[in-house]
Design an enzyme around this catalytic site. Structure first.
Site, short mmCIF file in Angstrom:
data_model
loop_
_atom_site.label_atom_id
_atom_site.label_comp_id
_atom_site.label_asym_id
_atom_site.label_seq_id
_atom_site.Cartn_x
_atom_site.Cartn_y
_atom_site.Cartn_z
N ASP A 67 0.81 12.36 73.01
CA ASP A 67 1.66 13.04 72.03
C ASP A 67 0.81 13.85 71.06
O ASP A 67 -0.42 13.79 71.10
CB ASP A 67 2.55 12.03 71.28
CG ASP A 67 1.80 10.78 70.81
OD1 ASP A 67 0.55 10.83 70.75
OD2 ASP A 67 2.44 9.78 70.51
N ASP A 136 9.09 0.31 65.22
CA ASP A 136 10.49 0.48 65.61
C ASP A 136 10.66 0.54 67.13
O ASP A 136 11.70 0.94 67.64
CB ASP A 136 11.07 1.75 64.97
CG ASP A 136 10.32 3.02 65.37
OD1 ASP A 136 9.38 2.94 66.20
OD2 ASP A 136 10.67 4.11 64.87
N HIS A 138 8.94 2.45 69.26
CA HIS A 138 8.66 3.71 69.95
C HIS A 138 7.39 3.61 70.79
O HIS A 138 6.47 2.84 70.46
CB HIS A 138 8.61 4.91 68.99
CG HIS A 138 7.43 5.00 68.10
ND1 HIS A 138 7.49 4.88 66.73
CD2 HIS A 138 6.12 5.27 68.37
CE1 HIS A 138 6.29 5.05 66.20
NE2 HIS A 138 5.44 5.29 67.18
N GLU A 143 11.13 8.08 69.71
CA GLU A 143 11.74 7.28 68.65
C GLU A 143 13.05 6.67 69.14
O GLU A 143 13.60 7.09 70.16
CB GLU A 143 12.01 8.20 67.44
CG GLU A 143 10.75 8.78 66.80
CD GLU A 143 10.02 7.77 65.92
OE1 GLU A 143 10.12 6.55 66.16
OE2 GLU A 143 9.35 8.22 64.97
C1 GLP Z 1 1.89 6.52 66.56
C2 GLP Z 1 1.58 7.05 67.95
C3 GLP Z 1 1.90 6.01 68.99
C4 GLP Z 1 1.27 4.70 68.61
C5 GLP Z 1 1.90 4.21 67.34
C6 GLP Z 1 1.36 2.85 66.88
O1 GLP Z 1 3.19 6.74 66.14
N1 GLP Z 1 2.27 8.23 68.26
O2 GLP Z 1 1.41 6.47 70.24
O3 GLP Z 1 1.46 3.76 69.62
O4 GLP Z 1 1.62 5.15 66.34
O5 GLP Z 1 0.16 3.04 66.21
P1 GLP Z 1 -0.84 1.91 65.87
O6 GLP Z 1 -1.48 1.51 67.15
O7 GLP Z 1 -1.81 2.52 64.92
O8 GLP Z 1 -0.06 0.80 65.25
#
Ligand code: GLP
Length: 261
Positions: A67, A136, A138, A143
């Protein structure tokens, strides 16, 4: 879905790195799906260590990131292309240009998203996709409410995700972009092996839905219950709300060590 509960980020990093190392030994030209966020960092640290030690090489491999924020300047440190360059690519021996991401600065966003899907397909699809999970539920930036059949497209970030990610923007919520490009849920489902990592209490509810809840667009990661080869790597805190935690632990303990994930 295989759920593996380990004693911390280092063990998770080592196990995921084992899967990637084995894949690259079998298939040096493998295609990896790469995620940003804090969850995969232990994996990336371990891959960097192994690459420096000559235990694994990415020379013939390719990578596609999950992403990207829309509109962040090309040199912005939180632009995911730059994050993945700093956290991973600069520490491995990928060939120049072997890792690509969706173009959050494209003039024609729908065309850029379609081109990204084509690039993944032309590379033969993703062999192993690394994933984190949002609080949440995702994955990527799909989302709640995302189509379970979605492909790479533009999405609006929820207030919760912008709040969660403000820590990467010096806590300044206004600096967090409102839109992103993300591989869709169907894109992620096309990967041959999905390795999802979650650590900490903050992920426990999302992990509960992911592994044991009903499949629903409200918890987008639940689509992975339909994936034939998903491995979920957790620490004790992230596993804290799993009803079958002791079953997952004993199943993994009984697995022959050569079997891998
Ligand atoms: C972001 C990214 C996701 C990731 C998520 C969780 O929103 N787009 O790909 O999995 O955060 O992040 P973290 O691993 O820092 O908790």
């Amino acid at each position: 879905m295989e759920v593996v509960i380990l004693d911390g980020a280092d063990s998770i990093g080592a196990l995921a790195a084992d899967a990637i190392t084995d894949l690259l030994k079998r298939r040096p030209e493998a295609v990896l799906g790469l995620a940003t966020g804090s969850s995969p960092l232990a994996i990336y640290d371990e891959l960097a260590r192994r690459c420096a030690a000559g235990e694994v090489s990415f020379k013939s491999a390719r990578g596609f990131t999950l992403d990207e924020y829309v509109g962040l300047a090309a040199d912005h440190p939180q632009r995911y292309r730059n994050v993945i360059e700093t956290e991973l690519v600069s520490r491995l021996d990928f060939a120049p240009g072997a890792v690509q991401g969706p173009d959050g600065l494209a003039d024609d966003i729908p065309a850029a998203c379609a081109a990204y899907e084509t690039a993944i397909a032309d590379a033969g699809g993703i062999d192993l996709q690394i994933l984190g999970i949002g609080t949440d539920g995702h994955i990527g930036f799909n989302e709640p409410g995302s189509s379970l059949a979605s492909r790479t497209r533009i999405k609006t970030l929820t207030p919760q995700t912008r709040l969660d990610n403000a820590r990467f923007f010096d806590g300044d919520l206004d600096a967090v972009p409102t839109h992103c490009l993300t591989q869709g849920l169907a894109t992620i489902m096309s990967a041959r092996h999905v390795v999802l990592v979650a650590t900490g209490h903050g992920k426990a509810e999302a992990v509960h839905h992911l592994a044991e809840g009903a499949v629903s667009a409200m918890w987008p990661a639940t689509i992975l219950q339909h994936h034939p080869h998903t491995t979920v790597l957790l620490d004790d805190a992230a596993a804290g709300r799993l009803q079958l935690a002791s079953h997952y632990r004993s199943t993994y303990r009984a697995k022959p060590p050569w079997q891998g994930i």
